[in-house]
Scaffold this active site. Structure first.
Site: not given
Lengths: 382, 382, 382, 382
Positions: D178-180, D182-183
């Site tokens: 997911g995006c969160y 990953t970061a």
């Protein structure tokens, strides 16, 4: 220290090895060497970004006032990984892009072309053919009327052949179009060439990056956000370019006369600042010299732009979001069945087709590269 | 349960005790009772916000479809502390504001006025005098042509006396102007009255709240942000209002003729959606019927708006930021010394002077309250 | 020209007639006279806006550096209709608001209080009780340690009684809280008073207006829009205020000890700049000194803020949009059933409750006016 | 109509000719054929944009529900010039990307892998290793536990070897992060591997495109603009991924134990919606298991990411603007000299490194292409 004569010889030798003509004579067409003077502004940064992925270009130098080997990341943190640096030295290169405030590029132009480089000015110093226009619109006595006389207006869609011709001679000087004129001229050229513009109001909206990067109070986020205003009433400098080019289209067209388009003699141009970073939308309200049908308009624009890689004619009015980051100009032209008036609407990314992308396109034309080289990116959305 | 006759008697009694005429006859001019039908949208919410601090108004009911005592905070979290609730019942009140999609208010109008309430429609159902315009612009056969015939166009700056006259008779029906027409008509009225508009392009920019609150894909933040587009080419419904009112100004003016302003017969109106929430800027490009000087324009506008509390004439073009949250309309008119064309530019907050604020102003006019009551807020910036 | 002695006498006379004590002794409680020093910035402009509609205040002077009777519209075009002007002269008034860069108000403070005015500093010069904190956080040797010693921290919700006491003596000096501390302290005070904060991370997001109005490159629209970044890591000056006040709450609370809240000794505060103009959201991640239940938290906050007109406890996390333009602070506190951690989230308008509104609230407290006078506006949304 | 047996044979034949293993065995490593299921959303559109300029990929099919040869421009006007169409048919391809709501990809997975395609799911259906997590976080009984058991978590920086191993066997299923996560995982992995995370608060800010493209009232421009809010308190589904991966890093690291990082057992994750379209900034507040110095942190991160093409360690906190449009993750880690706490901050473009770009990177890993192929774009700014 070298004598003047020596320096002149060196310059001549360099000149012989650089520039579009030299490039074309090189065996195997090696990579074009390119420098950017004024690399710290928004247009300069965008040039760097585009040229870094250009398959036929080698970036050989970035010039910034009072810079001495300063990492590009100080001006453009997004380009940090390029490892480039900015210096205060005009690079020796086949082509030099200047992205500078008005008057500054003209002052450096002689030095640049004497070194054999083709000069592609992203600023306004070589856009207007009549030197008398500079005092009027820019409060500037043009310091290089001779170079100006030989300069071409670098809008490839209208001046591709002149640009190629300019590349064959030295010095090669290109005045690249302003952002508003690029959008507006491409949006109106087919109508102008057909002698159809009887009256014209150009109402344009620009993102804030078009106003440059100098810290000014009225460009602060808190002032621009959640607001829209008109500015530059009756005095915006891009007006002169639009009048020059739209009139020229009239002369070039089937009507063949300056008076074919009475509405472009004094363009009613009103720019607006809107709360976005990139993008220009130009809405051109046209009263035609004679009644036109939608099918006539469609044919006119299809014909004009059929083979253009960057101008796309659409049935529906374009959004700037759908050109962002690309060199595209999207155009829509429609006649009002109720009133007979014509609306012609164009959208570009002001930093790409309105500045750096167009500059790269012009470079490609001058140096005989594929015109889309380095410019194939699709727009980025949302 | 009461018989029909009884109900009718009650209605008659209620009618006698409500509405502007009844209000004016009450001793001591007590507070005006007000209800809002369509309280869940943006205009409805703004009406609540403004009326909550109106010194002469008592908010007696909020109507929302399929709502049963639902806290206003569900629709308008910012108004949570008001403690108001929304019901599906038309309030009994001196005045009812309707803020509804087109056609819906017209369908409820008879019930509202029969109960003795003055009807102030924020929507379009009572704006156009000619019932034949509704099928054309709204694809709607107007269900209440009789009420429409008695309705006044509620722009106080142009129709204050008619509004007062309407308040003396029953039923009182006011069709409040649209957001674009409010800005555009106020910006152009002095020119129209002077018969000066030979040709006209109205190029307007609106914040997104003007598009309402229905969840539509093209109103999502990711679609609107960092983009601008034109929409509603040749078909925007507000065009009809502008034509009606600008023509009427011509007839009212010294030229006294519908043909005094040939440019307003078919207004060339182009709206744009820009990435901001509130605000409308209308840029009116005018070709005049005869040459005018800046001083003539200045005098014309100063005279027209000298005593208007909400219309402010300025030397410089206005920003929407500087009217946000207020009922002000800022106007600037300028003649181009080069071309003789005139630019007239106006700015409003579309939800205040373009909707809820203007509605409150109209209420004040109808009920003989100070016209600025509840509307004294300065704009909020930055 | 008057002799020094005469001037001193005048000053003494003025002093006797001004300030909160003098105001309270006046028969009939006439209007409080107020001046603003630093009227050209964002906080100054917001003070003008709020005070213009304050029923008990008369604005008697606006001070701006190097201004001489300059219309307020030059700095604040939205306030053009007020007709106010800005001068470089400290007004004689019951109360003077200073909205200035750090160190400047302290340098003018003696002159202001000597003239008998109460001083309400919107800046940081009188917020920190320990003079030794100024060199550490502001690189400033405080020039008025004596005035600092008598100053109160002007957060009415926590220091209402001290503020009233300060109003009874002269000089009256109030150090108004910073924007981040206002939101954060109000959001955490009930937890701190209960000795519940074992560890604390304060992660705050601010609109750009909080960074002031100086034209800086990184505050340009094009830099801020479509971006978010953290800044001021470990060094933001507001950290000192938060530590001072949260520790004080611990001492005030039932635990009665500085060490009740070990997590506030050195607050882990991280501010972010986000692309909006107004608003602060502070998200406080708390590890508690002992397990707590949601119902205990609910009771704690309900009790703490039951009678506060401006602090509103909510079940759901607040949006800054729903406080914009108002003096409200919305707070939500929730315990994670999975981990036992507590989240306390607060939202304010940084220019109202975080600056000008809070300043007006403090004025109301000092001068015995209704605390909500001039601050009754509902938030404006959307 | 073909018999079941025939269909199965065809499937087997197709399977033999497709997928990463088949691709690797082909002579001359021809172009990878790729299809996208769920091409109409934001992640799907970004995949199309990236793949169109991927030198080793051929886009062979786009799937959209209820679409039949619909031009891609209807969903993605910016990609109009690609000439692609969308159909409701799962393409036959070496690799299929699924970008679908949770549960939908899992339901189609068997069909996709049976046809021999490698499945790269941009959604969450193959991210969590423990099937028991799906009912908890997604209210979903996973329909394909067997495929899930063989799936790898497709974050190349942490699982490159596992991904390569998965490519050698069939079926190949990759659950893309997911995006969160990953970061956040990239920002914290070096700390987790070193067993340094004693307590952890992850406070993240996302642009609105992360919320998808369904028209929802709270995603309208007017609701999001000029506002910030926290959401998904304690229940955001990405929490599970972060816990899974950060714990795994602890086990992989020198401490070799699940309990090395007690702070990641139950991650305190708080996401915020901010008014921008693209970008995620994750601010990780870490209390360490033992005191650390800045130079230790610098060495830890330099070592971890020295050879990573897409993870860039910086001394200053990153802005999301400076990764926009690129596959970069910029990371900054700093220790507070005052408190000893550590801040680790990461920035990505949620649609590139947080979705489509990462998916392409994973494709490159699986098929043995250069890992940066198709992903060399510099960020676009301003």
């Amino acid at each position: 220290m070298a004598s003047d004569a020596t320096l002149q010889n060196e310059a001549r030798t360099t000149a012989a090895a650089l520039g579009p003509a030299a490039y074309r004579s090189r065996a195997g067409k090696p990579t074009v060497s390119v420098g950017i003077v004024g690399a710290t502004g928004y247009a300069g940064g965008e040039l760097v970004r585009l040229l870094l992925s250009h398959p036929n270009v080698k970036l050989v130098g970035l010039y910034g006032r009072n810079r001495d080997h300063v990492p590009v990341a100080e001006s453009h943190p997004h380009l940090r990984e390029s490892g480039l640096v900015i210096d205060q030295a005009i690079p020796k290169a086949d082509a030099i892009f200047t992205a500078l405030p008005h008057g500054v590029a003209a002052g450096m132009a002689r030095e640049i072309v004497s070194a054999g480089s083709a000069l592609l000015d992203v600023g306004p110093d070589f856009r207007l053919h009549d030197p008398a226009d500079y005092p009027i619109w820019y409060r500037l006595d043009h310091p290089e009327p001779e170079l100006l006389a030989g300069a071409v207006y670098g809008l490839p869609e209208l001046h591709r052949d002149e640009m190629r011709a300019a590349a064959e001679r030295a010095p090669t000087v290109v005045g690249l179009p302003g952002c508003y004129p690029t959008a507006t001229i491409l949006t109106l050229a087919p109508l102008a060439r057909a002698g159809l513009i009887a009256d014209l109001a150009v109402d344009a909206k620009s993102g804030v990056s078009g106003a440059g990067r100098e810290p000014k109070a009225d460009l602060l986020f808190s002032e621009v956000n959640e607001s829209v205003k008109a500015y530059g009433l009756f005095t915006h400098r891009h007006t002169a370019e639009m009048e020059q080019e739209l009139q020229a289209q009239g002369e070039r067209g089937p009507m063949g006369s300056k008076t074919a388009n009475p509405g472009v003699a004094k363009v009613d141009f009103l720019p607006h600042l809107i709360p976005m970073t990139r993008g220009i939308l130009t809405s051109c309200h046209v009263r035609t010299t004679r009644p036109v049908s939608q099918s006539e308009l469609d044919a006119l624009y299809a014909e004009a732009y059929r083979d253009e890689p960057f101008v796309k004619v659409m049935a529906d009015p374009p959004s700037t979001k759908h050109v962002l980051g690309s060199n595209l100009c999207r155009v829509c032209v429609r006649v009002d069945p109720r009133s007979g008036r014509v609306l012609a609407i164009g959208a570009i990314d002001n930093l790409v087709k309105g500045a750096a992308g167009q500059a790269v396109q012009a470079l490609n034309v001058l140096f005989g590269l594929p015109e889309t080289a380095g410019l194939e990116q699709y727009p980025i959305a949302p």
